[in-house]
Design a protein around this motif. Structure first.
Motif, PDB file in Angstrom:
ATOM      1  N   ALA A  26      36.007  48.456  67.607  1.00  0.00           N
ATOM      2  CA  ALA A  26      34.823  50.170  67.780  1.00  0.00           C
ATOM      3  C   ALA A  26      35.311  51.189  66.275  1.00  0.00           C
ATOM      4  O   ALA A  26      34.541  51.358  65.863  1.00  0.00           O
ATOM      5  CB  ALA A  26      35.546  50.974  68.546  1.00  0.00           C
ATOM      6  N   TRP A  27      36.749  50.204  65.887  1.00  0.00           N
ATOM      7  CA  TRP A  27      37.479  50.965  64.981  1.00  0.00           C
ATOM      8  C   TRP A  27      36.632  50.127  63.363  1.00  0.00           C
ATOM      9  O   TRP A  27      36.841  50.934  62.181  1.00  0.00           O
ATOM     10  CB  TRP A  27      38.440  50.982  65.309  1.00  0.00           C
ATOM     11  N   ALA A  28      36.297  49.143  63.141  1.00  0.00           N
ATOM     12  CA  ALA A  28      36.180  48.088  62.229  1.00  0.00           C
ATOM     13  C   ALA A  28      35.599  48.579  60.842  1.00  0.00           C
ATOM     14  O   ALA A  28      35.595  48.142  59.988  1.00  0.00           O
ATOM     15  CB  ALA A  28      35.127  46.504  63.045  1.00  0.00           C
ATOM     16  N   ALA A  29      34.021  49.413  61.329  1.00  0.00           N
ATOM     17  CA  ALA A  29      33.241  50.138  60.259  1.00  0.00           C
ATOM     18  C   ALA A  29      33.833  51.348  59.879  1.00  0.00           C
ATOM     19  O   ALA A  29      33.980  51.073  58.389  1.00  0.00           O
ATOM     20  CB  ALA A  29      32.579  50.322  61.188  1.00  0.00           C
ATOM     21  N   ASP A  30      34.843  51.652  60.470  1.00  0.00           N
ATOM     22  CA  ASP A  30      35.608  52.681  59.614  1.00  0.00           C
ATOM     23  C   ASP A  30      37.234  52.644  59.432  1.00  0.00           C
ATOM     24  O   ASP A  30      37.980  53.096  58.315  1.00  0.00           O
ATOM     25  CB  ASP A  30      35.663  54.111  60.008  1.00  0.00           C
ATOM     26  N   TYR A  31      38.050  50.856  59.675  1.00  0.00           N
ATOM     27  CA  TYR A  31      39.569  50.630  59.385  1.00  0.00           C
ATOM     28  C   TYR A  31      39.916  50.694  58.134  1.00  0.00           C
ATOM     29  O   TYR A  31      40.278  52.021  57.712  1.00  0.00           O
ATOM     30  CB  TYR A  31      39.043  49.629  60.110  1.00  0.00           C
ATOM     31  N   ASP A  32      38.329  50.654  56.927  1.00  0.00           N
ATOM     32  CA  ASP A  32      39.082  50.634  55.960  1.00  0.00           C
ATOM     33  C   ASP A  32      38.946  51.475  55.488  1.00  0.00           C
ATOM     34  O   ASP A  32      40.378  52.072  54.347  1.00  0.00           O
ATOM     35  CB  ASP A  32      38.181  49.709  54.576  1.00  0.00           C
ATOM     36  N   HIS A  33      38.241  52.381  55.025  1.00  0.00           N
ATOM     37  CA  HIS A  33      38.472  54.265  54.825  1.00  0.00           C
ATOM     38  C   HIS A  33      39.854  54.656  55.158  1.00  0.00           C
ATOM     39  O   HIS A  33      40.443  55.560  55.142  1.00  0.00           O
ATOM     40  CB  HIS A  33      37.009  54.632  55.336  1.00  0.00           C
ATOM     41  N   ASP A  34      40.171  54.547  56.603  1.00  0.00           N
ATOM     42  CA  ASP A  34      41.595  55.307  57.569  1.00  0.00           C
ATOM     43  C   ASP A  34      41.758  54.858  57.117  1.00  0.00           C
ATOM     44  O   ASP A  34      43.191  55.409  56.863  1.00  0.00           O
ATOM     45  CB  ASP A  34      40.866  54.943  59.165  1.00  0.00           C
ATOM     46  N   THR A  35      42.352  53.528  57.027  1.00  0.00           N
ATOM     47  CA  THR A  35      43.306  53.007  56.767  1.00  0.00           C
ATOM     48  C   THR A  35      43.958  54.057  55.179  1.00  0.00           C
ATOM     49  O   THR A  35      44.878  54.021  54.794  1.00  0.00           O
ATOM     50  CB  THR A  35      44.101  51.628  56.842  1.00  0.00           C
ATOM     51  N   ILE A  36      43.161  53.098  54.693  1.00  0.00           N
ATOM     52  CA  ILE A  36      43.805  52.753  52.904  1.00  0.00           C
ATOM     53  C   ILE A  36      43.187  54.403  52.604  1.00  0.00           C
ATOM     54  O   ILE A  36      44.647  55.240  51.950  1.00  0.00           O
ATOM     55  CB  ILE A  36      42.659  52.333  52.284  1.00  0.00           C
ATOM     56  N   ASP A  37      42.237  55.144  52.688  1.00  0.00           N
ATOM     57  CA  ASP A  37      42.040  56.582  52.249  1.00  0.00           C
ATOM     58  C   ASP A  37      43.012  57.320  52.769  1.00  0.00           C
ATOM     59  O   ASP A  37      43.667  58.728  52.331  1.00  0.00           O
ATOM     60  CB  ASP A  37      40.269  56.752  51.619  1.00  0.00           C
ATOM     61  N   ASP A  38      42.869  57.893  54.421  1.00  0.00           N
ATOM     62  CA  ASP A  38      43.705  58.968  55.181  1.00  0.00           C
ATOM     63  C   ASP A  38      45.225  58.615  55.026  1.00  0.00           C
ATOM     64  O   ASP A  38      45.891  58.977  55.226  1.00  0.00           O
ATOM     65  CB  ASP A  38      42.917  58.704  56.238  1.00  0.00           C
ATOM     66  N   MET A  39      45.761  57.527  55.763  1.00  0.00           N
ATOM     67  CA  MET A  39      47.067  57.238  55.902  1.00  0.00           C
ATOM     68  C   MET A  39      47.603  56.792  54.390  1.00  0.00           C
ATOM     69  O   MET A  39      48.711  56.246  54.381  1.00  0.00           O
ATOM     70  CB  MET A  39      46.967  55.686  56.630  1.00  0.00           C
ATOM     71  N   GLY A  40      46.609  56.037  53.713  1.00  0.00           N
ATOM     72  CA  GLY A  40      47.217  55.636  52.209  1.00  0.00           C
ATOM     73  C   GLY A  40      48.386  54.161  52.784  1.00  0.00           C
ATOM     74  O   GLY A  40      49.512  53.949  52.455  1.00  0.00           O
ATOM     75  N   GLU A 186      62.703  47.264  53.582  1.00  0.00           N
ATOM     76  CA  GLU A 186      62.385  48.460  53.946  1.00  0.00           C
ATOM     77  C   GLU A 186      61.668  48.808  53.181  1.00  0.00           C
ATOM     78  O   GLU A 186      61.966  49.244  51.423  1.00  0.00           O
ATOM     79  CB  GLU A 186      62.910  49.657  54.384  1.00  0.00           C
ATOM     80  N   ARG A 187      60.483  48.911  53.005  1.00  0.00           N
ATOM     81  CA  ARG A 187      59.350  49.280  51.800  1.00  0.00           C
ATOM     82  C   ARG A 187      58.041  50.449  52.597  1.00  0.00           C
ATOM     83  O   ARG A 187      58.254  50.278  54.292  1.00  0.00           O
ATOM     84  CB  ARG A 187      58.250  48.290  52.044  1.00  0.00           C
ATOM     85  N   PRO A 188      57.754  50.858  51.634  1.00  0.00           N
ATOM     86  CA  PRO A 188      56.707  51.748  52.576  1.00  0.00           C
ATOM     87  C   PRO A 188      55.468  51.374  52.960  1.00  0.00           C
ATOM     88  O   PRO A 188      54.885  50.599  52.810  1.00  0.00           O
ATOM     89  CB  PRO A 188      55.854  52.624  50.949  1.00  0.00           C
ATOM     90  N   TYR A 189      54.778  51.960  54.290  1.00  0.00           N
ATOM     91  CA  TYR A 189      53.907  51.449  55.157  1.00  0.00           C
ATOM     92  C   TYR A 189      52.257  52.231  54.987  1.00  0.00           C
ATOM     93  O   TYR A 189      51.658  52.090  54.328  1.00  0.00           O
ATOM     94  CB  TYR A 189      54.563  51.452  56.295  1.00  0.00           C
ATOM     95  N   HIS A 190      52.606  53.011  55.381  1.00  0.00           N
ATOM     96  CA  HIS A 190      51.119  54.273  55.392  1.00  0.00           C
ATOM     97  C   HIS A 190      51.922  55.555  54.696  1.00  0.00           C
ATOM     98  O   HIS A 190      52.644  56.173  55.663  1.00  0.00           O
ATOM     99  CB  HIS A 190      50.863  55.066  57.209  1.00  0.00           C
ATOM    100  N   VAL A 191      51.757  55.703  53.724  1.00  0.00           N
ATOM    101  CA  VAL A 191      52.867  56.564  52.568  1.00  0.00           C
ATOM    102  C   VAL A 191      52.079  57.888  52.741  1.00  0.00           C
ATOM    103  O   VAL A 191      52.989  58.891  52.598  1.00  0.00           O
ATOM    104  CB  VAL A 191      52.378  56.278  51.034  1.00  0.00           C
ATOM    105  N   ARG A 192      51.030  57.910  53.539  1.00  0.00           N
ATOM    106  CA  ARG A 192      50.769  59.661  54.050  1.00  0.00           C
ATOM    107  C   ARG A 192      51.148  59.479  55.375  1.00  0.00           C
ATOM    108  O   ARG A 192      51.233  60.799  55.673  1.00  0.00           O
ATOM    109  CB  ARG A 192      48.664  60.034  53.832  1.00  0.00           C
ATOM    110  N   GLU A 193      51.548  59.362  55.981  1.00  0.00           N
ATOM    111  CA  GLU A 193      51.776  58.896  57.224  1.00  0.00           C
ATOM    112  C   GLU A 193      53.337  59.185  57.420  1.00  0.00           C
ATOM    113  O   GLU A 193      54.219  59.017  57.890  1.00  0.00           O
ATOM    114  CB  GLU A 193      51.762  58.150  58.468  1.00  0.00           C
ATOM    115  N   GLN A 194      53.800  59.419  55.718  1.00  0.00           N
ATOM    116  CA  GLN A 194      55.625  58.509  55.668  1.00  0.00           C
ATOM    117  C   GLN A 194      56.487  57.705  56.439  1.00  0.00           C
ATOM    118  O   GLN A 194      56.959  57.510  57.245  1.00  0.00           O
ATOM    119  CB  GLN A 194      56.683  60.255  55.872  1.00  0.00           C
ATOM    120  N   MET A 195      55.431  56.810  56.758  1.00  0.00           N
ATOM    121  CA  MET A 195      55.282  55.302  57.506  1.00  0.00           C
ATOM    122  C   MET A 195      56.163  54.671  56.500  1.00  0.00           C
ATOM    123  O   MET A 195      55.277  54.123  55.957  1.00  0.00           O
ATOM    124  CB  MET A 195      54.641  55.670  58.969  1.00  0.00           C
ATOM    125  N   SER A 196      57.310  54.132  56.894  1.00  0.00           N
ATOM    126  CA  SER A 196      57.676  52.748  56.273  1.00  0.00           C
ATOM    127  C   SER A 196      57.844  51.376  56.807  1.00  0.00           C
ATOM    128  O   SER A 196      57.671  51.510  58.690  1.00  0.00           O
ATOM    129  CB  SER A 196      59.347  52.897  56.022  1.00  0.00           C
TER     130      SER A 196
END
Ligand SMILES: C[S@@+](CC[C@H](N)C(=O)[O-])C[C@H]1O[C@@H](n2cnc3c(N)ncnc32)[C@H](O)[C@@H]1O
Length: 205
Positions: A26-40, A186-196
């Motif tokens: 269900a998420w496939a169509a929006d996955y790239d936008h949501d992860t790369i653009d929104d979550m960093g 330890e490395r960054p993962y979702h930079v806009r979510e401050q998650m490593s």
């Protein structure tokens, strides 16, 4: 956990492979936008860079839990490899196929033994898939089995499951038994979510 994007709580609490397949389809169509653009989401680029430094052009590589192929696209910018992809979700695999960087793409459940012979690949890369509600640490021994000695396994493990999910203990077990040498950062993962994440590089012995 700092992740705040609405879909993340659902993802980290997936109960089984059937639910994971349904949610990712269900998420496939929006996955790239949501992860790369929104979550960093920077993990695909960081992991691809780590792998590219450790392999040569022509290497055979399995992208395990390839999703829409973000990792394949990053790797293709750095190396000419023979790249296979596996994932549970047909919807995600369809997106990966459209990138035209994979030699083969297959539906597979990484919580089960893989239909791959021993030492089949020069390298395995697995990004974003070793996390809560997804694939547990048991798959690491499968990655070791299918990677040739002296090859490379590059995997990210979401920081919130690194200890409690048993990934650290499993890597220490594999290293302690002399099956791999292991490096972990330890490395960054979702930079806009401050998650490593932990970026793990295992070398089968
Ligand atoms: C966060 S995405 C990561 C995808 C890709 N590697 C990336 O970095 O964009 C997690 C992926 O794991 C897949 N997945 C979840 N459980 C799985 C399982 N048991 N076997 C294989 N793939 C699984 C999902 O379908 C999804 O594509």
């Amino acid at each position: 956990m700092n992740d705040t994007h609405p879909i993340l709580a659902r993802l980290y609490a997936l109960k089984d492979a059937d639910e994971a397949r349904e949610v990712y389809d269900a998420w496939a169509a929006d996955y790239d936008h949501d992860t790369i653009d929104d979550m960093g989401y920077v993990a695909p680029a960081l992991a691809a860079e780590a792998l590219a430094e450790r392999i040569s052009d022509g290497a055979t590589v399995l992208d395990a839990g390839c999703g829409t192929g973000l990792v394949g696209a990053e790797l293709a910018q750095r190396r000419e490899v023979a790249l296979d992809g596996m994932d549970l979700s047909p919807g995600m695999l369809e997106r990966a196929r459209a990138r035209e960087v994979y030699r083969t793409l297959e539906i597979a459940d990484l919580t089960r033994e893989l239909a791959v012979v021993d030492d089949a690949y020069d390298a395995v890369i697995c990004v974003g898939t070793l996390t809560g509600g997804h694939v547990g640490p048991g798959v690491l021994a499968e990655f070791v089995r299918i990677t040739a000695p002296g090859g490379a396994i590059v995997a990210t493990v979401h920081s919130h499951v690194w200890e409690d999910g048993g990934y650290r203990a499993e890597i220490e077990r594999l290293a302690g038994e002399g099956l791999v040498s292991a490096e972990v950062w330890e490395r960054p993962y979702h930079v806009r979510e401050q998650m490593s994440c932990r970026l793990c590089v295992l070398t089968p012995q």
